[in-house]
Design an enzyme around this catalytic site. Structure first.
Site, mmCIF file in Angstrom:
data_model
loop_
_atom_site.group_PDB
_atom_site.id
_atom_site.type_symbol
_atom_site.label_atom_id
_atom_site.label_comp_id
_atom_site.label_asym_id
_atom_site.label_seq_id
_atom_site.Cartn_x
_atom_site.Cartn_y
_atom_site.Cartn_z
ATOM 1 C CE1 TYR A 95 4.377 1.663 8.023
ATOM 2 C CE2 TYR A 95 3.782 3.383 9.586
ATOM 3 C CZ TYR A 95 3.463 2.586 8.506
ATOM 4 O OH TYR A 95 2.242 2.718 7.902
ATOM 5 C CG HIS A 109 -3.384 1.260 8.888
ATOM 6 N ND1 HIS A 109 -3.527 -0.026 8.412
ATOM 7 C CD2 HIS A 109 -4.328 1.410 9.841
ATOM 8 C CE1 HIS A 109 -4.524 -0.614 9.056
ATOM 9 N NE2 HIS A 109 -5.025 0.236 9.923
ATOM 10 N NE ARG A 149 -0.858 0.193 4.890
ATOM 11 C CZ ARG A 149 0.089 0.766 5.625
ATOM 12 N NH1 ARG A 149 0.665 1.878 5.232
ATOM 13 N NH2 ARG A 149 0.456 0.224 6.763
HETATM 14 C C1 LIG Z 1 -9.367 -7.695 16.712
HETATM 15 C C2 LIG Z 1 -8.706 -6.395 16.337
HETATM 16 N N1 LIG Z 1 -7.500 -6.080 16.856
HETATM 17 C C3 LIG Z 1 -6.897 -4.924 16.527
HETATM 18 C C4 LIG Z 1 -7.489 -4.030 15.688
HETATM 19 C C5 LIG Z 1 -6.811 -2.709 15.327
HETATM 20 N N2 LIG Z 1 -6.253 -2.774 13.959
HETATM 21 C C6 LIG Z 1 -6.927 -2.201 12.948
HETATM 22 S S1 LIG Z 1 -6.116 -2.418 11.479
HETATM 23 C C7 LIG Z 1 -4.866 -3.261 12.199
HETATM 24 C C8 LIG Z 1 -3.720 -3.774 11.372
HETATM 25 C C9 LIG Z 1 -4.135 -4.737 10.305
HETATM 26 O O1 LIG Z 1 -3.129 -4.975 9.377
HETATM 27 P P1 LIG Z 1 -3.284 -5.999 8.213
HETATM 28 O O2 LIG Z 1 -4.098 -7.163 8.652
HETATM 29 O O3 LIG Z 1 -1.938 -6.300 7.670
HETATM 30 O O4 LIG Z 1 -4.194 -5.253 7.137
HETATM 31 P P2 LIG Z 1 -3.968 -3.942 6.253
HETATM 32 O O5 LIG Z 1 -4.657 -2.828 6.996
HETATM 33 O O6 LIG Z 1 -2.521 -3.732 6.081
HETATM 34 O O7 LIG Z 1 -4.668 -4.186 4.964
HETATM 35 C C10 LIG Z 1 -5.066 -3.367 13.566
HETATM 36 C C11 LIG Z 1 -4.149 -4.033 14.507
HETATM 37 C C12 LIG Z 1 -8.766 -4.387 15.161
HETATM 38 N N3 LIG Z 1 -9.409 -3.596 14.303
HETATM 39 N N4 LIG Z 1 -9.332 -5.572 15.495
#
Ligand SMILES: Cc1ncc(C[n+]2csc(CCOP(=O)(O)OP(=O)(O)O)c2C)c(N)n1
Length: 347
Positions: free
Chosen positions: A260, A250, A246
């Site tokens: 980072y 985020h 991406r």
């Molecule tokens: C159960 C849960 N834990 C933590 C979060 C907070 N959170 C939102 S996005 C994220 C990171 C996700 O990263 P990834 O799965 O790699 O997806 P990307 O956003 O990079 O597509 C986190 C930890 C959440 N939404 N739900």
């Protein structure tokens, strides 16, 4: 890793090139160009305070558009917060996607004939849900598949393993599409797992796992098409790991990727850009031109402006709307609060 189109837009191995007709190829490009315009527009609308929650998608268009384009209308999409393009291309009106971003309930009132759920915010919950939807199709003997999307970070969550395991046992018609964009907010993939790949995790669930170039729209399209065929033939689910990136933060809620990620990494991935690559390929086959692309950009800008206007015209959300939608019957305490708000709203 399956790659059909090299970063220069050349077919690496003619034997791998699937039979995809010209109209489908052009439509893939059209949707990717459109989606990038929309992403840029959504980012500026967010900065102007005219849109709410937004997770940028640039860099991931081949994953999103390539996979959605390989589905049939009756197939069901269970997206995560970043996967808005897939549900819009599957039929959710754009103005409703904008309303969803603003937290307006009408954004989530999915039209009857649109087979999508609204985005899942709880990481990996969509995996068990997709397994359940696919199980329903299997029990009802319906010829359709459920596809769900997750990030690399999400593959560390318990629900991911639980959903995959169950899907494997019952051989449900599901596709688990992992967009490995290298980062879960600021956590790099190297800190996410010691496994060789995400695709390798399919083995523990006894299902098929494949790793593909997520910047290559044809590789994505063909892999999802095949996974769908397998699912419909009763051969069970597929876990697809698409390697992508991406470009943006985020989400638009304050993440600063320069804290980072090194600029060199960004530059390296921009050279693999899904639009640049696919455009070169189509141009080499005389299937795409600057004029065509300009037309798509113009159309996207106009339709986005219309959709925002329509979202703005939607009546403001009221507290009583939420209560009306959530509860068929009100408890006495809720009724009291409801009446109080109704009074205020009438003033
Ligand atoms: C159960 C849960 N834990 C933590 C979060 C907070 N959170 C939102 S996005 C994220 C990171 C996700 O990263 P990834 O799965 O790699 O997806 P990307 O956003 O990079 O597509 C986190 C930890 C959440 N939404 N739900």
């Amino acid at each position: 890793m399956l790659q059909i189109l090299s970063p220069e837009g050349k077919v690496a191995d003619q034997k791998q090139m699937p039979q995809v007709d010209d109209a489908t190829l052009k439509e893939l490009m059209r949707k990717m160009v459109y989606t990038r315009v929309w992403d840029q527009r959504a980012i500026s609308l967010n900065r102007q305070g005219r849109l709410g929650f937004y997770a940028p998608v640039a860099g991931q268009e081949a994953c999103m558009i390539g996979s959605q384009s390989a589905l049939a209308k009756e197939d069901f999409i269970l997206p995560s917060y970043r996967d808005i393009p897939q549900i819009v291309w599957h039929g959710l009106p754009l103005y409703q996607a904008f309303l969803y971003s603003r937290g307006h309930f009408h954004g989530g009132q999915i039209p009857e004939d649109v087979n999508v759920l609204m985005p899942q915010i709880i990481i990996a919950a969509q995996i068990t849900q997709a397994m359940g939807v696919a199980m329903g199709f299997k029990l009802k003997k319906e010829k359709r598949v459920a596809i769900t999307y997750i990030g690399d970070g999400g593959t560390s969550q318990g629900d991911f393993y639980e959903g995959l395991n169950f899907a494997g046992v019952y051989k449900v018609p599901a596709i688990f599409f992992v967009q490995n964009n290298r980062y879960a907010i600021s956590t790099p993939f190297s800190k996410q797992t010691a496994a060789e790949s995400v695709a390798a995790k399919a083995q523990a669930a006894g299902i098929k796992g494949v790793q593909i170039d997520g910047m290559d729209a044809i590789a994505v399209y063909e892999t999802v098409r095949e996974a769908r065929e397998r699912a419909l033939a009763g051969e069970g689910p597929t876990l697809i790991e698409a390697l992508t990136f991406r470009y943006g933060p985020h989400t638009m809620a304050g993440d600063d990727p320069t804290r980072y990620r090194a600029q060199e990494e960004m530059t390296e991935w921009e050279q693999k850009d899904p639009l640049v690559r696919f455009r070169s390929y189509l141009e080499s086959k005389n299937l795409w031109s600057k004029e065509e692309e300009d037309k798509v950009i113009e159309q996207a800008k106009n339709e986005i402006a219309e959709a925002i206007k329509k979202a703005d015209a939607q009546p403001k959300q009221k507290v009583t709307d939420l209560i009306d939608i959530m509860f068929e019957e009100k408890t006495p305490a809720l009724q009291e609060q409801y009446d109080e708000y109704k009074q205020k709203e009438m003033k």
